[in-house]
Design a protein around this motif. Structure first.
Motif, short mmCIF file in Angstrom:
data_model
loop_
_atom_site.label_atom_id
_atom_site.label_comp_id
_atom_site.label_asym_id
_atom_site.label_seq_id
_atom_site.Cartn_x
_atom_site.Cartn_y
_atom_site.Cartn_z
N ILE A 227 0.87 -1.15 -0.06
CA ILE A 227 -0.02 -0.16 0.06
C ILE A 227 0.68 1.24 -0.06
N LEU A 228 1.88 1.38 0.63
CA LEU A 228 2.88 2.57 1.01
C LEU A 228 3.66 2.61 -0.13
N LYS A 229 3.79 1.38 -1.13
CA LYS A 229 4.78 1.89 -2.45
C LYS A 229 3.73 2.64 -3.15
N THR A 230 2.38 1.75 -3.34
CA THR A 230 1.60 2.39 -4.29
C THR A 230 1.51 3.91 -4.07
N TYR A 231 1.18 4.44 -3.05
CA TYR A 231 1.28 6.03 -2.72
C TYR A 231 2.53 6.73 -2.97
N LYS A 232 3.79 5.93 -2.71
CA LYS A 232 5.04 6.41 -3.03
C LYS A 232 5.23 7.09 -4.48
N ARG A 233 4.84 5.91 -5.38
CA ARG A 233 4.70 6.23 -6.91
C ARG A 233 3.89 7.35 -7.32
N LYS A 234 2.89 7.41 -6.51
CA LYS A 234 2.02 8.57 -6.83
C LYS A 234 2.49 9.60 -6.58
N LEU A 235 3.09 9.68 -5.34
CA LEU A 235 3.88 11.21 -4.79
C LEU A 235 4.92 11.50 -5.69
N GLU A 236 5.60 10.52 -6.15
CA GLU A 236 6.86 11.10 -6.66
C GLU A 236 6.59 11.79 -8.12
N ALA A 237 5.34 11.62 -8.64
CA ALA A 237 4.91 12.23 -10.00
C ALA A 237 4.58 13.68 -9.57
N VAL A 238 4.72 14.16 -8.13
CA VAL A 238 4.21 15.53 -7.98
C VAL A 238 5.20 16.24 -7.14
N PRO A 239 5.96 17.11 -7.75
CA PRO A 239 7.38 17.51 -6.97
C PRO A 239 7.15 18.34 -5.79
N GLU A 240 6.14 19.02 -5.49
CA GLU A 240 5.70 19.72 -4.50
C GLU A 240 5.21 18.73 -3.27
N LEU A 241 5.12 17.63 -3.56
CA LEU A 241 4.86 16.58 -2.55
C LEU A 241 6.26 15.55 -2.15
N LEU A 242 7.06 16.28 -2.30
CA LEU A 242 8.43 15.57 -2.13
C LEU A 242 8.67 15.00 -0.61
N LYS A 243 8.27 16.05 0.14
CA LYS A 243 8.29 15.88 1.64
C LYS A 243 7.40 14.58 2.13
N SER A 244 6.48 14.60 1.59
CA SER A 244 5.38 13.50 1.85
C SER A 244 5.99 12.17 1.53
N MET A 245 6.24 12.27 0.34
CA MET A 245 7.03 10.90 -0.39
C MET A 245 8.20 10.66 0.35
N LEU A 246 9.07 11.46 0.93
CA LEU A 246 10.26 11.02 1.47
C LEU A 246 9.83 10.31 2.82
N ILE A 247 8.71 10.80 3.55
CA ILE A 247 8.38 9.92 4.77
C ILE A 247 7.95 8.87 4.66
N ILE A 248 7.01 8.57 3.44
CA ILE A 248 6.53 7.33 3.13
C ILE A 248 7.77 6.50 2.64
N GLU A 249 8.70 7.05 2.01
CA GLU A 249 9.92 6.01 1.64
C GLU A 249 10.60 5.64 2.94
N ASP A 250 10.75 6.48 3.96
CA ASP A 250 11.35 6.11 5.01
C ASP A 250 10.46 4.92 5.92
N ASP A 251 9.19 5.04 5.70
CA ASP A 251 8.23 3.97 6.42
C ASP A 251 8.43 2.62 5.78
N ILE A 252 8.71 2.70 4.35
CA ILE A 252 8.95 1.37 3.68
C ILE A 252 10.34 0.97 3.86
N SER A 253 11.35 1.54 3.95
CA SER A 253 12.56 1.37 4.46
C SER A 253 12.57 0.50 5.73
N GLN A 254 12.04 1.23 6.71
CA GLN A 254 11.88 0.56 7.87
C GLN A 254 11.30 -0.89 8.19
N LEU A 255 10.17 -0.83 7.29
CA LEU A 255 9.32 -2.19 7.18
C LEU A 255 9.96 -3.30 6.49
#
Length: 522
Positions: A227-255
């Protein structure tokens, strides 16, 4: 005009020399095939009908089976009126063993009651009578235990009962009793399971309980990561949402790091309990529906992961092993109480000369199997007589058999004359201790070309439904049925296939014609 059989149906009718499992899908004509097989045994192999045991699931099914065999015999007699062998079967049919497993077990007990020390005129008790005896037996058991003032019993009362009464512990005893009745040898099963806690366990992660916990945790973890990877891909396409994408990326890395370390319990325990999700960025300058959707999805994933951690990683490996060893004393005492209750309950039933349905199966099994000096169960002389009598044992609705029934019917077979018919996709009686895994085990291990275990025959042509009905059924079942859900992978090899051509109804033809005309006019 005779019936036209498919290749698979003909195989189910004629093949012998092995145990045979027929996986018969809905509408595949399994009852017709079973009746024809019995008739062929009578005509071609000269086997009398009373030498064939046919086990059905209900009395109604047994009556229907008997009637269909009778009609089939009459049809054969019309073709060959002077056939004495066929005429003889009409008489023998009245005493043929075409019955439920309970009826067969009753017959075994009534003919051999002296082997297990019961009266020949016992009766089947009703539920109300049994419940009263059960309550009397449990009350008397606990009264004796209170008088003994054993420390282990007092500990159980403190751990499993409230301040007001001991009903909770009594209910535990009764629930375990009901559960173990599905085992062929309940007392053996009980001893074996209790001794697991007394074994020398070095790694909790290698126990069956840890494997179950870790499997459930892995499923939850994989789902959340996806689920998190799905939203990471969506957020990557929107530059102004970079901070949100990095948070989810950190979640994925931990899990993913946690997932990689699940093979080591203590390492996974440490990582799981140190898991910390970053705070979501609340930048009011960036307003986005995707950002809100991502936050909602992340919150759900976080909640589910945290709940899974709280249920799974609540102790270290050493603490888990210590808890298991501490539990042994309590479980062993529960076993002793249960055996004491069983003895009292059985004595009360014997006094009233009654049995319940569980007693019928277990007493029949006692007559058919004996434990030798090495602790191995062997066929009794009575079982060998039944084995000699029955040339074939046919079991209908095999997917709903339980383990006790499996032992009973195997005890009277010669290990190559059991004919089982069923469809695991139609098994709905697990709540009554049915064991569809018995069917599945044979389904996976028997060969289309017979092997040393047995032969598998698949009847997947449906003669009851039209193609459009079968197509939609296959689509739905393929989506919802898997090894994890339904215990079988529903794919093309399991599809229901069209077995009969149906003439299209006039109303459907008219509807199609009208639709074509309407389309041309438009």
């Amino acid at each position: 005009m005779g019936t036209t059989w498919t290749k698979e149906q003909l195989s189910a009718i004629q093949d012998s020399g092995n145990n045979i499992l027929v996986a018969a899908a809905a509408g595949s004509g399994k009852t017709t095939v079973l009746v024809e097989r019995i008739i062929r045994k009578i005509i071609d192999e000269k086997i009398d009908i009373d030498k064939i045991l046919v086990v059905t699931f209900t009395n109604a099914a047994a009556s229907e089976m008997r009637e269909r065999i009778l009609n089939a015999l009459y049809n054969e007699i019309e073709k060959d009126p002077l056939n004495k062998q066929l005429r003889k079967q009409i008489v023998l049919l009245n005493k043929a063993s075409i019955c439920t497993i309970d009826s067969f077990c009753l017959d075994v007990i009534r003919n051999n009651f002296f082997e297990i020390g019961v009266s020949s005129n016992f009766r089947i008790a009703d539920n109300t009578e049994l419940e009263l005896l059960r309550q009397d037996a449990i009350e008397e058991t606990f009264e004796e235990l209170y008088l003994d003032e054993e420390e282990e019993f007092q500990t159980l009362i403190e751990n499993y009962s409230g301040y007001k009464d001991d009903e909770n512990l009594k209910n535990i005893i009764l629930k375990i009793y009901n559960f173990i009745q599905s085992s062929p040898f309940p007392e053996d099963w009980l001893e074996e399971k209790v001794q697991i806690f007394n074994s020398n366990i070095e790694k909790f992660s290698e126990t069956v309980w840890a494997k179950i916990l870790l499997k459930n945790f892995k499923d939850e973890l994989q789902n959340s990561i996806q689920i998190l990877k799905t939203y990471k891909r969506k957020l990557e396409a929107v530059p102004e949402l970079l901070k949100s994408m990095l948070i989810i990326e950190d979640d994925i890395s931990q899990l993913e790091n946690l997932y990689k370390n699940l093979d080591n319990w203590d390492t996974a325990y440490e990582i799981a309990n140190k898991l910390k999700f970053k705070t979501w960025q609340s930048d009011k300058k960036v307003i986005s529906q995707l950002k809100e959707e991502s936050k909602t999805a992340r919150d759900i994933a976080k909640k589910r992961i945290n709940q899974a951690i709280e249920k799974t990683f609540i102790f270290t490996e050493e603490e888990a092993i210590q808890d298991m060893q501490a539990m042994y004393k309590s479980l062993n005492k529960i076993k002793e109480i249960l055996l004491q209750f069983i003895q009292k309950f059985n004595e009360k039933k014997l006094e009233k000369n009654i049995m319940d349905f569980s007693d019928i199966e277990h007493n029949a099994l006692k007559i058919l199997l004996n434990k030798n000096e090495k602790g191995i169960y062997e066929k009794t002389e009575i079982a060998k007589k039944y084995e000699e009598k029955f040339k074939e044992i046919a079991i209908d609705e095999y997917q709903d058999s339980n383990l006790v029934q499996e032992y009973i019917l195997t005890a009277i077979s010669n290990n190559k004359n059991i004919f089982m018919v069923g469809d695991v996709k139609q098994s709905i009686y697990r709540f009554r201790q049915a064991k569809p895994e018995l069917f599945l085990n044979k389904y996976e291990n028997y060969g289309i070309i017979p092997n040393e275990l047995g032969q598998k025959i698949q009847l997947f042509k449906n003669f009851r439904s039209r193609k459009n009905v079968l197509d939609i059924t296959n689509i739905v079942f393929e989506d919802v049925m898997s090894k994890e859900f339904g215990e079988i992978e529903y794919n093309e090899s399991e599809y229901l296939n069209l077995g009969a051509d149906y003439t299209e109804p006039e109303t459907m033809k008219n509807l199609k014609k009208n639709a074509i005309l309407q389309e041309k006019q438009n």
